[in-house]
Design a protein around this motif. Structure first.
Motif: not given
Length: 107
Positions: A7-14, A95-107
């Protein structure tokens, strides 16, 4: 909630009916807020095959749902159910030494 995956930032409400939000990030105008929200999430992940899995790379998918309702008291359950929005997506994480890296696609 300010951010829910898919969802977009602050995106679930009216929102107001016209324009773009004053923050310039969401179509449909400024968020109206509400009295109650809920979110639900279901996710699954598997290690990538072969050598990629040895390096901690995983593939995942998810379904998120949620809503923000009510600017008055006495919110009927049917209104909550009718206004629920969902997002589905997939991605990879590593998993990287600096933390988890994540790439996500949503629709």
């Amino acid at each position: 909630p300010m951010s829910i995956r898919g969802f977009m930032p602050a995106g679930i409400g009216p929102r107001t009916s016209n324009g773009i939000s004053s923050a310039g990030v969401s179509p449909g105008g400024d968020s109206l807020g509400g009295a109650m929200f809920y979110t639900a999430s279901l996710a699954a992940s598997v290690a990538a095959p072969g050598v990629m899995g040895d390096y901690g790379i995983r593939a995942f998918s998810f379904v998120n749902a949620g809503t923000l309702v009510g600017t008055t008291s006495g919110i009927p359950l049917q209104k909550i159910l009718n206004s629920t929005r969902t997002a589905v997506g997939a991605g990879i994480s590593a998993a990287t030494p600096m933390g988890r890296f994540q790439a996500t696609y949503a629709w």
